[in-house]
Design a protein around this motif. Structure first.
Motif, mmCIF file in Angstrom:
data_model
loop_
_atom_site.group_PDB
_atom_site.id
_atom_site.type_symbol
_atom_site.label_atom_id
_atom_site.label_comp_id
_atom_site.label_asym_id
_atom_site.label_seq_id
_atom_site.Cartn_x
_atom_site.Cartn_y
_atom_site.Cartn_z
ATOM 1 N N HIS A 234 0.683 -1.010 -0.020
ATOM 2 C CA HIS A 234 0.153 -0.015 0.108
ATOM 3 C C HIS A 234 0.997 1.290 -0.132
ATOM 4 O O HIS A 234 0.303 2.234 -0.645
ATOM 5 C CB HIS A 234 -1.015 0.047 1.196
ATOM 6 C CG HIS A 234 -2.114 -0.860 1.120
ATOM 7 N ND1 HIS A 234 -2.970 -0.938 0.289
ATOM 8 C CD2 HIS A 234 -1.960 -2.058 1.915
ATOM 9 C CE1 HIS A 234 -4.011 -2.057 0.352
ATOM 10 N NE2 HIS A 234 -3.252 -2.787 1.309
ATOM 11 N N LEU A 235 1.930 1.139 0.854
ATOM 12 C CA LEU A 235 2.824 2.439 0.647
ATOM 13 C C LEU A 235 3.637 2.564 -0.735
ATOM 14 O O LEU A 235 3.517 3.625 -1.581
ATOM 15 C CB LEU A 235 4.079 2.308 1.480
ATOM 16 C CG LEU A 235 3.597 2.350 3.014
ATOM 17 C CD1 LEU A 235 4.964 2.019 3.939
ATOM 18 C CD2 LEU A 235 3.083 3.610 3.487
ATOM 19 N N ARG A 236 3.797 1.542 -1.453
ATOM 20 C CA ARG A 236 4.192 1.428 -2.930
ATOM 21 C C ARG A 236 3.152 2.072 -3.817
ATOM 22 O O ARG A 236 3.622 2.898 -4.891
ATOM 23 C CB ARG A 236 4.542 0.079 -3.287
ATOM 24 C CG ARG A 236 6.041 -0.337 -2.323
ATOM 25 C CD ARG A 236 6.296 -1.923 -2.812
ATOM 26 N NE ARG A 236 7.101 -2.389 -1.966
ATOM 27 C CZ ARG A 236 8.287 -2.430 -2.271
ATOM 28 N NH1 ARG A 236 9.164 -1.652 -3.111
ATOM 29 N NH2 ARG A 236 9.286 -2.933 -1.214
ATOM 30 N N LYS A 237 2.080 1.728 -3.669
ATOM 31 C CA LYS A 237 0.723 2.208 -4.517
ATOM 32 C C LYS A 237 0.691 3.579 -4.219
ATOM 33 O O LYS A 237 0.485 4.283 -5.204
ATOM 34 C CB LYS A 237 -0.472 1.452 -4.057
ATOM 35 C CG LYS A 237 -1.608 1.820 -4.560
ATOM 36 C CD LYS A 237 -2.796 1.025 -4.447
ATOM 37 C CE LYS A 237 -4.076 1.448 -5.396
ATOM 38 N NZ LYS A 237 -5.170 0.608 -5.089
ATOM 39 N N HIS A 238 0.794 4.193 -2.996
ATOM 40 C CA HIS A 238 0.522 5.381 -2.616
ATOM 41 C C HIS A 238 1.565 6.291 -3.218
ATOM 42 O O HIS A 238 1.177 7.435 -3.817
ATOM 43 C CB HIS A 238 0.231 5.646 -0.898
ATOM 44 C CG HIS A 238 0.347 6.945 -0.514
ATOM 45 N ND1 HIS A 238 -0.942 7.601 -0.595
ATOM 46 C CD2 HIS A 238 1.018 7.929 -0.052
ATOM 47 C CE1 HIS A 238 -0.738 8.840 -0.194
ATOM 48 N NE2 HIS A 238 0.482 8.972 0.094
ATOM 49 N N ARG A 239 2.975 5.650 -3.266
ATOM 50 C CA ARG A 239 3.852 6.491 -3.782
ATOM 51 C C ARG A 239 3.733 6.869 -5.109
ATOM 52 O O ARG A 239 3.780 7.864 -5.886
ATOM 53 C CB ARG A 239 5.114 5.835 -3.362
ATOM 54 C CG ARG A 239 6.591 6.373 -4.121
ATOM 55 C CD ARG A 239 7.602 5.666 -4.189
ATOM 56 N NE ARG A 239 7.384 4.442 -4.784
ATOM 57 C CZ ARG A 239 8.315 3.409 -5.035
ATOM 58 N NH1 ARG A 239 9.236 3.381 -4.147
ATOM 59 N NH2 ARG A 239 7.807 2.315 -5.635
ATOM 60 N N ARG A 240 3.116 5.477 -5.821
ATOM 61 C CA ARG A 240 2.890 5.576 -7.228
ATOM 62 C C ARG A 240 1.984 6.517 -7.803
ATOM 63 O O ARG A 240 1.886 7.354 -8.629
ATOM 64 C CB ARG A 240 2.824 4.194 -7.759
ATOM 65 C CG ARG A 240 2.322 4.069 -9.299
ATOM 66 C CD ARG A 240 2.223 2.710 -9.855
ATOM 67 N NE ARG A 240 1.723 1.860 -8.900
ATOM 68 C CZ ARG A 240 0.253 1.333 -8.658
ATOM 69 N NH1 ARG A 240 -0.419 2.150 -9.600
ATOM 70 N NH2 ARG A 240 -0.090 0.532 -7.962
ATOM 71 N N LEU A 241 0.823 6.597 -7.121
ATOM 72 C CA LEU A 241 -0.217 7.502 -7.250
ATOM 73 C C LEU A 241 0.042 8.877 -6.974
ATOM 74 O O LEU A 241 -0.427 9.913 -7.735
ATOM 75 C CB LEU A 241 -1.428 6.971 -6.489
ATOM 76 C CG LEU A 241 -2.115 5.619 -6.724
ATOM 77 C CD1 LEU A 241 -3.110 5.289 -5.797
ATOM 78 C CD2 LEU A 241 -2.384 5.694 -8.156
ATOM 79 N N GLN A 242 0.617 9.095 -5.882
ATOM 80 C CA GLN A 242 0.940 10.515 -5.586
ATOM 81 C C GLN A 242 2.049 11.113 -6.681
ATOM 82 O O GLN A 242 1.787 12.392 -7.185
ATOM 83 C CB GLN A 242 1.708 10.770 -4.250
ATOM 84 C CG GLN A 242 0.730 10.312 -2.995
ATOM 85 C CD GLN A 242 -0.607 11.315 -3.268
ATOM 86 O OE1 GLN A 242 -1.684 10.796 -3.646
ATOM 87 N NE2 GLN A 242 -0.422 12.737 -3.195
#
Length: 270
Positions: A234-242
């Motif tokens: 979820h942290l990796r996904k959040h980084r990508r989306l941001q």
């Protein structure tokens, strides 16, 4: 402009998916859009790691999980369409998936879009998403009246996901093929990331093509497909989306500063 004048259209379809192909063919024939059937690459029973183009380490570190053979099959099918387009003498390439659903004015909307592009009003464009609405971080650039309704075209700074219907320029297709030997996320996520960086994508608020809602045969879950997630997914996904959103906001600001006041509009509801 006549749709069959400068455009080459392709429908991706698995050999066994005859009903889906016939439904897509019926719609395209009725709309007067000539096309070529492209046999879909079926990766559902193949291990992802058997494909040299697939970078599993980067998929885990950047996308946050492994890709399935089915997802890679979808990716390879679109690469095939782009290659066929570039091998032709067509000015534009249209990649379609066999679960498409054409709106009644799809042909007229496509013709109006081609007239717009022919007039040079979208310099440097790479692709147009015809099958998924632009919902955020978009700048309105044109409106096409088709009789049934008005289609609003946007510079899609945050490119819509899904690849039901993608219109390619030759330059966009060439640049996409240059990335085809390094795959680390599903194709729709890659196109979004690429366009958030290059700011060369367009789309419609209310697109002229959508999906039938049928489950994708290419992406249908298959026993043994490993799509396990990385630690801290979820942290990796959040980084990508941001990162995508930050680039989209930056590009929208720069684009709207260059445009006349009448075009400095945002996507409604954003």
């Amino acid at each position: 402009m006549l749709i069959n004048g400068k455009i080459k259209s392709f429908v991706i379809n698995l050999e066994a998916s005859t009903e889906r192909f016939e439904y897509a063919k019926e719609q395209l024939d009725r709309a007067g859009i000539p096309f070529e059937r492209v046999p879909a690459f079926d990766g559902r029973t193949t291990a992802s790691t058997s494909f040299p183009e697939y970078d599993e380490a980067k998929a885990l570190s950047w996308f946050g999980r492994k890709l399935s053979g089915a997802e890679l099959g979808c990716y390879f099918s679109h690469i095939d369409c782009v290659r066929r387009f570039l091998e032709s003498d067509a000015v534009y390439g249209l990649s379609l998936e066999d679960d498409l659903e054409l709106m009644p004015d799809a042909a007229q909307s496509l013709s109006s879009l081609l007239d717009y592009l022919e007039a040079g009003r979208a310099p440097g464009w790479h692709m147009v998403n015809l099958g998924r609405p632009v919902k955020r971080f978009g700048s309105e650039v044109a409106r096409f009246s088709t009789g049934q309704q008005t289609r609003v075209l946007c510079r899609a700074h945050y490119f819509p996901d899904t690849t039901t219907a993608i219109l390619w320029s030759r330059e966009g297709a060439k640049q996409f093929l240059e990335t085809a030997d390094h795959i680390y996320m599903p194709i729709d996520h890659f196109l979004r990331r690429w366009n958030c960086h290059a700011d060369a994508g367009y789309g419609f608020i209310d697109p002229p093509i959508t999906t039938s809602g049928a489950e994708s045969d290419i992406l249908r879950a298959t026993t043994g497909q490993d799509t396990s997630r990385a630690r801290f997914y979820h942290l990796r996904k959040h980084r990508r989306l941001q990162l995508n959103k930050r680039n989209a906001k930056r590009n929208r600001k720069a684009f709207q500063e260059r445009m006349p006041a009448g075009f400095q509009q945002r996507v409604p509801g954003e």
